[in-house]
Design a protein around this motif. Sequence first.
Motif, PDB file in Angstrom:
ATOM      1  N   ILE A 202       9.432  -3.398   7.805  1.00 44.99           N
ATOM      2  CA  ILE A 202       8.730  -2.131   7.986  1.00 44.99           C
ATOM      3  C   ILE A 202       9.224  -1.107   6.964  1.00 44.99           C
ATOM      4  N   SER A 203      10.522  -1.098   6.713  1.00 47.29           N
ATOM      5  CA  SER A 203      11.056  -0.224   5.672  1.00 47.29           C
ATOM      6  C   SER A 203      10.452  -0.583   4.318  1.00 47.29           C
ATOM      7  N   GLY A 204      10.297  -1.884   4.055  1.00 49.52           N
ATOM      8  CA  GLY A 204       9.679  -2.317   2.805  1.00 49.52           C
ATOM      9  C   GLY A 204       8.236  -1.861   2.699  1.00 49.52           C
ATOM     10  N   ALA A 205       7.502  -1.931   3.807  1.00 49.63           N
ATOM     11  CA  ALA A 205       6.106  -1.467   3.803  1.00 49.63           C
ATOM     12  C   ALA A 205       6.035   0.031   3.533  1.00 49.63           C
ATOM     13  N   MET A 206       6.923   0.777   4.157  1.00 45.70           N
ATOM     14  CA  MET A 206       6.941   2.218   3.912  1.00 45.70           C
ATOM     15  C   MET A 206       7.278   2.500   2.455  1.00 45.70           C
ATOM     16  N   SER A 207       8.190   1.724   1.907  1.00 45.66           N
ATOM     17  CA  SER A 207       8.619   1.944   0.519  1.00 45.66           C
ATOM     18  C   SER A 207       7.494   1.734  -0.476  1.00 45.66           C
ATOM     19  N   VAL A 208       6.693   0.679  -0.292  1.00 42.90           N
ATOM     20  CA  VAL A 208       5.618   0.436  -1.259  1.00 42.90           C
ATOM     21  C   VAL A 208       4.576   1.545  -1.189  1.00 42.90           C
ATOM     22  N   MET A 209       4.333   2.069   0.014  1.00 39.14           N
ATOM     23  CA  MET A 209       3.386   3.182   0.135  1.00 39.14           C
ATOM     24  C   MET A 209       3.941   4.456  -0.487  1.00 39.14           C
ATOM     25  N   HIS A 210       5.238   4.689  -0.343  1.00 42.86           N
ATOM     26  CA  HIS A 210       5.852   5.876  -0.945  1.00 42.86           C
ATOM     27  C   HIS A 210       5.893   5.756  -2.468  1.00 42.86           C
ATOM     28  N   GLU A 211       6.088   4.546  -2.967  1.00 43.77           N
ATOM     29  CA  GLU A 211       6.203   4.365  -4.415  1.00 43.77           C
ATOM     30  C   GLU A 211       4.866   4.569  -5.105  1.00 43.77           C
ATOM     31  N   HIS A 212       3.773   4.156  -4.468  1.00 40.08           N
ATOM     32  CA  HIS A 212       2.429   4.303  -5.069  1.00 40.08           C
ATOM     33  C   HIS A 212       1.473   4.865  -4.010  1.00 40.08           C
ATOM     34  N   PRO A 213       1.624   6.127  -3.645  1.00 41.69           N
ATOM     35  CA  PRO A 213       0.828   6.667  -2.538  1.00 41.69           C
ATOM     36  C   PRO A 213      -0.664   6.760  -2.831  1.00 41.69           C
ATOM     37  N   ALA A 214      -1.044   6.873  -4.094  1.00 44.82           N
ATOM     38  CA  ALA A 214      -2.462   7.017  -4.425  1.00 44.82           C
ATOM     39  C   ALA A 214      -3.195   5.681  -4.489  1.00 44.82           C
ATOM     40  N   HIS A 215      -2.468   4.587  -4.446  1.00 39.75           N
ATOM     41  CA  HIS A 215      -3.101   3.264  -4.508  1.00 39.75           C
ATOM     42  C   HIS A 215      -3.979   3.051  -3.274  1.00 39.75           C
ATOM     43  N   PRO A 216      -5.144   2.423  -3.421  1.00 40.62           N
ATOM     44  CA  PRO A 216      -6.022   2.169  -2.269  1.00 40.62           C
ATOM     45  C   PRO A 216      -5.514   1.006  -1.422  1.00 40.62           C
ATOM     46  N   TRP A 217      -4.436   1.214  -0.747  1.00 43.72           N
ATOM     47  CA  TRP A 217      -3.783   0.144   0.010  1.00 43.72           C
ATOM     48  C   TRP A 217      -4.666  -0.359   1.162  1.00 43.72           C
ATOM     49  N   THR A 218      -4.574  -1.655   1.408  1.00 45.07           N
ATOM     50  CA  THR A 218      -5.095  -2.257   2.635  1.00 45.07           C
ATOM     51  C   THR A 218      -3.902  -2.832   3.394  1.00 45.07           C
ATOM     52  N   ILE A 219      -4.087  -3.052   4.686  1.00 46.33           N
ATOM     53  CA  ILE A 219      -2.990  -3.634   5.463  1.00 46.33           C
ATOM     54  C   ILE A 219      -2.655  -5.021   4.938  1.00 46.33           C
ATOM     55  N   GLU A 220      -3.695  -5.772   4.544  1.00 46.49           N
ATOM     56  CA  GLU A 220      -3.450  -7.115   4.008  1.00 46.49           C
ATOM     57  C   GLU A 220      -2.564  -7.073   2.766  1.00 46.49           C
ATOM     58  N   GLU A 221      -2.835  -6.129   1.877  1.00 45.92           N
ATOM     59  CA  GLU A 221      -2.060  -6.033   0.630  1.00 45.92           C
ATOM     60  C   GLU A 221      -0.618  -5.621   0.913  1.00 45.92           C
ATOM     61  N   ILE A 222      -0.434  -4.657   1.807  1.00 43.43           N
ATOM     62  CA  ILE A 222       0.926  -4.229   2.151  1.00 43.43           C
ATOM     63  C   ILE A 222       1.690  -5.378   2.809  1.00 43.43           C
ATOM     64  N   ALA A 223       1.026  -6.090   3.725  1.00 42.24           N
ATOM     65  CA  ALA A 223       1.671  -7.216   4.402  1.00 42.24           C
ATOM     66  C   ALA A 223       2.109  -8.275   3.398  1.00 42.24           C
ATOM     67  N   GLY A 224       1.253  -8.537   2.402  1.00 44.86           N
ATOM     68  CA  GLY A 224       1.620  -9.505   1.378  1.00 44.86           C
ATOM     69  C   GLY A 224       2.827  -9.075   0.576  1.00 44.86           C
ATOM     70  N   LYS A 225       2.969  -7.769   0.328  1.00 45.40           N
ATOM     71  CA  LYS A 225       4.102  -7.252  -0.437  1.00 45.40           C
ATOM     72  C   LYS A 225       5.432  -7.482   0.284  1.00 45.40           C
ATOM     73  N   VAL A 226       5.404  -7.433   1.616  1.00 48.85           N
ATOM     74  CA  VAL A 226       6.659  -7.557   2.369  1.00 48.85           C
ATOM     75  C   VAL A 226       6.812  -8.910   3.049  1.00 48.85           C
ATOM     76  N   GLY A 227       5.841  -9.824   2.861  1.00 48.90           N
ATOM     77  CA  GLY A 227       5.993 -11.195   3.330  1.00 48.90           C
ATOM     78  C   GLY A 227       5.788 -11.416   4.813  1.00 48.90           C
ATOM     79  N   VAL A 228       4.876 -10.649   5.414  1.00 51.91           N
ATOM     80  CA  VAL A 228       4.543 -10.880   6.820  1.00 51.91           C
ATOM     81  C   VAL A 228       3.026 -10.925   6.943  1.00 51.91           C
ATOM     82  N   SER A 229       2.542 -11.377   8.094  1.00 56.33           N
ATOM     83  CA  SER A 229       1.098 -11.424   8.299  1.00 56.33           C
ATOM     84  C   SER A 229       0.550 -10.022   8.564  1.00 56.33           C
TER      85      SER A 229
END
Length: 308
Positions: A202-229
Amino acid sequence: MDVLADVLAATKLGGVVTAHLTAAAPWGIKMDDMPKATFHAILAGACWLVRPGAEPVQLAAGDFTLLPTGVGHALCSAPEVDLVPAQQTEAGTGRQRIHLRGPGRETTIVCGAYRYDAFPNHPLLRVLPPLVHIPAGQTPAHREMAATVTMLAAELAAERPGAQTVTDRLVDILFVQMLRVWAELRAEDGASWLAGLRDPEISGAMSVMHEHPAHPWTIEEIAGKVGVSRATLARRFTTLVGEPPLSYLTRWRLELAARRLRDTPDSIAAVGKNVGYASEFAFSRAFKRAHGESPAAYRLSHRAPPCS
């Protein structure tokens, strides 16, 4: 990306010592409401902290308290003593030194405040209780706080050149240490973004959003970044942080936008684009929903006056 550091930097939280109190019983000081968080570090002795509508709290040497919303309160040798308004206490030159003389036991306290940008809408006010009480303890995190308080007291006592700069920085360090200890002590008490920092994914997910807040994130993309479903991320993030990942991202984008409105001359459209909004209309609507006023009105009421 260090999420806590990012939040503190974006919201410009900074601390200052307001008083170095030495008091011998019986004594009592009443502090009024203020638009800042207030703290007290008990260096020696003991006292009581009294708030309207709440049970008095006894404090001992090594304890640290924070009132995040700056609510009026009193410090005293006993709950029943008469109180003197803080404005009526004697103060020396430079740093405020208060001496209250009496026949009883002596107590020494460092008092201070943390100023917030956009008070009272700082993200920390959504996760901290009305009173944070960190009792003296023996864990490594407690010992780090105690060491910082000891350094702070030494700087206040020595009054060497540059003491104000040193003490202000120590007060900032103390705030971060307090958050670490509080998060450990209250880890099971409820959901918040601060609790989410304790979970690696969860900390990793928060970090990727903080690092690139303007990116059009989806839950699937964030989940892939941190290695969970996707389902695991959505469930755990909501449980720990208290809201879904994309709701958290929206709040963080609008917090960053508020900072840019306060600190830069960028157009409203540019501010919105910088945090991920394709149109000024969409940004303005989301901003007003979060902050209670339009971006233009917010900028007008929150920008610092120009230096003369």
